[in-house]
Write an enzyme that holds these catalytic residues in place. Structure first.
Site, PDB file in Angstrom:
ATOM      1  N   GLU A  35       0.741   3.917   6.510  1.00 62.26           N
ATOM      2  CA  GLU A  35      -0.583   4.102   5.902  1.00 62.26           C
ATOM      3  C   GLU A  35      -1.597   3.012   6.814  1.00 62.26           C
ATOM      4  OE1 GLU A  35      -2.227   5.468   3.717  1.00 62.26           O
ATOM      5  OE2 GLU A  35      -1.077   6.771   2.487  1.00 62.26           O
ATOM      6  N   ASP A  53      -9.474   2.722   0.888  1.00 62.92           N
ATOM      7  CA  ASP A  53      -8.423   2.841   0.650  1.00 62.92           C
ATOM      8  C   ASP A  53      -8.476   1.113   2.008  1.00 62.92           C
ATOM      9  OD1 ASP A  53      -7.831   5.116  -0.467  1.00 62.92           O
ATOM     10  OD2 ASP A  53      -7.981   5.936   1.864  1.00 62.92           O
ATOM     11  N   LYS A  82      -8.700  -8.484  -2.622  1.00 59.65           N
ATOM     12  CA  LYS A  82      -7.452  -9.233  -2.506  1.00 59.65           C
ATOM     13  C   LYS A  82      -6.815  -8.771  -1.700  1.00 59.65           C
ATOM     14  CE  LYS A  82      -6.561 -12.237  -4.926  1.00 59.65           C
ATOM     15  NZ  LYS A  82      -5.859 -14.105  -4.542  1.00 59.65           N
ATOM     16  N   ASP A  90       0.660  -9.406  -4.570  1.00 65.80           N
ATOM     17  CA  ASP A  90      -0.136  -8.718  -5.127  1.00 65.80           C
ATOM     18  C   ASP A  90       0.056  -7.173  -4.779  1.00 65.80           C
ATOM     19  OD1 ASP A  90      -2.134  -9.346  -2.443  1.00 65.80           O
ATOM     20  OD2 ASP A  90      -3.378  -9.865  -4.403  1.00 65.80           O
ATOM     21  N   ASP A  91      -0.069  -6.639  -3.197  1.00 66.82           N
ATOM     22  CA  ASP A  91      -0.127  -5.292  -2.894  1.00 66.82           C
ATOM     23  C   ASP A  91       0.864  -4.723  -3.406  1.00 66.82           C
ATOM     24  OD1 ASP A  91      -2.068  -5.653  -0.521  1.00 66.82           O
ATOM     25  OD2 ASP A  91      -1.505  -7.391  -1.318  1.00 66.82           O
TER      26      ASP A  91
END
Length: 129
Positions: A35, A53, A82, A90-91
């Site tokens: 990705e 994205d 963020k 957080d991802d």
């Protein structure tokens, strides 16, 4: 930040991603490789539906985060910006939310193409996990 494969593997393991949603650690790391090339600042778009994205896991602004460019479901309740910093906690939280949906990791096209149903048994062999 651009992670090495093994650095990311250790980080994700510490965040209890090995086995999360029924997916091995190798699947999560493989997905991130294809990705974003392990780059926390990866940003891509414009997608056909007008979305973008963001970050290590290429989380989409139509569904998962809010970027003020268009309306969003914002299911992770986070600003997309963020997801572009060096803190990936957080991802990871958002990726955990994504995989709870019925599609599971199939939400990530690169995972389907490069990682799903592949033999990943040696993928993290050098990482001393």
């Amino acid at each position: 930040k651009v992670f090495s494969k093994c650095e990311l593997a250790h980080k994700l393991k510490a965040q209890e991603m090995d086995g999360f949603g029924g997916y091995s650690l190798a699947n999560w790391v493989c997905m991130a490789e294809y990705e974003s090339n392990f780059n926390t600042r990866a940003f891509n778009g414009k997608n056909a539906n007008g979305s973008y994205d963001y970050g290590l896991f290429q989380l989409n602004s139509k569904w998962w985060c809010k970027d003020n460019k268009r309306s969003s479901s914002n299911a992770c309740n986070i600003m997309c910006s963020k997801l572009l910093d060096d803190n990936i906690d957080d991802d990871i939280s958002c990726a955990k939310r994504v995989v709870r949906d019925p599609k599971g990791m199939s939400a990530w096209k690169a995972w389907v193409k490069h990682c799903k149903d592949k033999d990943l048994s040696e993928y993290l062999a050098s990482c001393n996990l």
